[in-house]
Design a protein around this motif. Structure first.
Motif, PDB file in Angstrom:
ATOM      1  N   VAL A   5      -6.012   5.129 -10.255  1.00 17.13           N
ATOM      2  CA  VAL A   5      -5.298   4.071 -10.303  1.00 17.13           C
ATOM      3  C   VAL A   5      -5.212   4.007  -8.553  1.00 17.13           C
ATOM      4  N   GLU A   6      -4.736   4.297  -7.897  1.00 17.82           N
ATOM      5  CA  GLU A   6      -3.627   3.939  -6.619  1.00 17.82           C
ATOM      6  C   GLU A   6      -4.525   2.777  -6.005  1.00 17.82           C
ATOM      7  N   ARG A   7      -5.814   3.404  -5.759  1.00 15.19           N
ATOM      8  CA  ARG A   7      -7.206   2.576  -5.315  1.00 15.19           C
ATOM      9  C   ARG A   7      -6.865   1.322  -5.709  1.00 15.19           C
ATOM     10  N   PHE A   8      -6.969   1.767  -7.291  1.00 16.86           N
ATOM     11  CA  PHE A   8      -7.364   0.231  -8.067  1.00 16.86           C
ATOM     12  C   PHE A   8      -5.988  -0.778  -7.769  1.00 16.86           C
ATOM     13  N   PHE A  52      -4.630  -6.290  -4.341  1.00 16.58           N
ATOM     14  CA  PHE A  52      -3.827  -6.461  -3.548  1.00 16.58           C
ATOM     15  C   PHE A  52      -4.669  -7.838  -2.900  1.00 16.58           C
ATOM     16  N   GLU A  53      -5.757  -7.945  -2.886  1.00 19.40           N
ATOM     17  CA  GLU A  53      -6.577  -9.263  -1.861  1.00 19.40           C
ATOM     18  C   GLU A  53      -6.839 -10.069  -3.205  1.00 19.40           C
ATOM     19  N   GLU A 113       0.618  -1.112   0.088  1.00 18.68           N
ATOM     20  CA  GLU A 113      -0.440  -0.057  -0.521  1.00 18.68           C
ATOM     21  C   GLU A 113       1.128   1.395   0.121  1.00 18.68           C
ATOM     22  N   ASP A 114       1.685   0.992   1.147  1.00 18.93           N
ATOM     23  CA  ASP A 114       2.917   2.685   0.707  1.00 18.93           C
ATOM     24  C   ASP A 114       3.306   2.994  -0.813  1.00 18.93           C
TER      25      ASP A 114
END
Length: 150
Positions: A61-64, A69-70, A50-51
């Motif tokens: 794009v960051e949120r996507f 990740f999961e 996340e960092d």
């Protein structure tokens, strides 16, 4: 990368053992530590990813990337961590695998295999002392992951 919550748990367990606690209580403490270590390792890996994704200028794009990740991260195994880093690019994966030595990998794998035995009702032959030794070396996997991610 030492994790304060694990360090504190190890200290508390040692305090209990100093009072003369033995037998089943020692086994339960060992099992609990194995589960805690894996949970904290997983949270640390997620936070590191996340960092890294936070450096993306486009918030959508960051949120996507973070939301994926999961779906991508399935296991704490070294091969899975390598695969996750490979999604950032082959150089990240290579840096990670090249940085790990056999002792570190073996200690890390010991935590995972013993935790899986706990979770699935198998035989756990690790003692509290063993788990402490495993962690003293295994936490370096997180350092290697962090370094490879940058």
């Amino acid at each position: 990368m030492l994790i304060p919550r694990i360090d504190q748990a190890l200290e508390h367990c040692e305090e209990h053992l100093a009072t003369g606690v033995t037998g089943d209580v020692q086994v339960l403490l060992t099992h609990s530590l194995l589960v805690l270590m894996c949970a904290e390792f997983e949270k640390t890996i997620q936070r590191l990813v996340e960092d890294r994704c936070a450096s993306i200028a486009d918030e959508a794009v960051e949120r996507f990337a973070v939301s994926c990740f999961e779906n991508v991260f399935r296991s704490l195994r070294i091969a899975e961590l390598s695969g996750l880093l490979g999604r950032f690019g082959e150089p990240h994966k290579t840096r990670f695998t090249d940085a790990l030595d056999e002792k570190t990998k073996n200690m890390y794998d010991s935590i995972l295999s013993q935790r899986n035995a706990v979770a699935h009702g198998g035989d756990v032959n690790a003692t509290l002392g063993d788990v402490k030794v495993y962690y003293a070396e295994a936490h370096k996997v997180l350092d290697c992951f962090k370094d490879a991610l940058t």
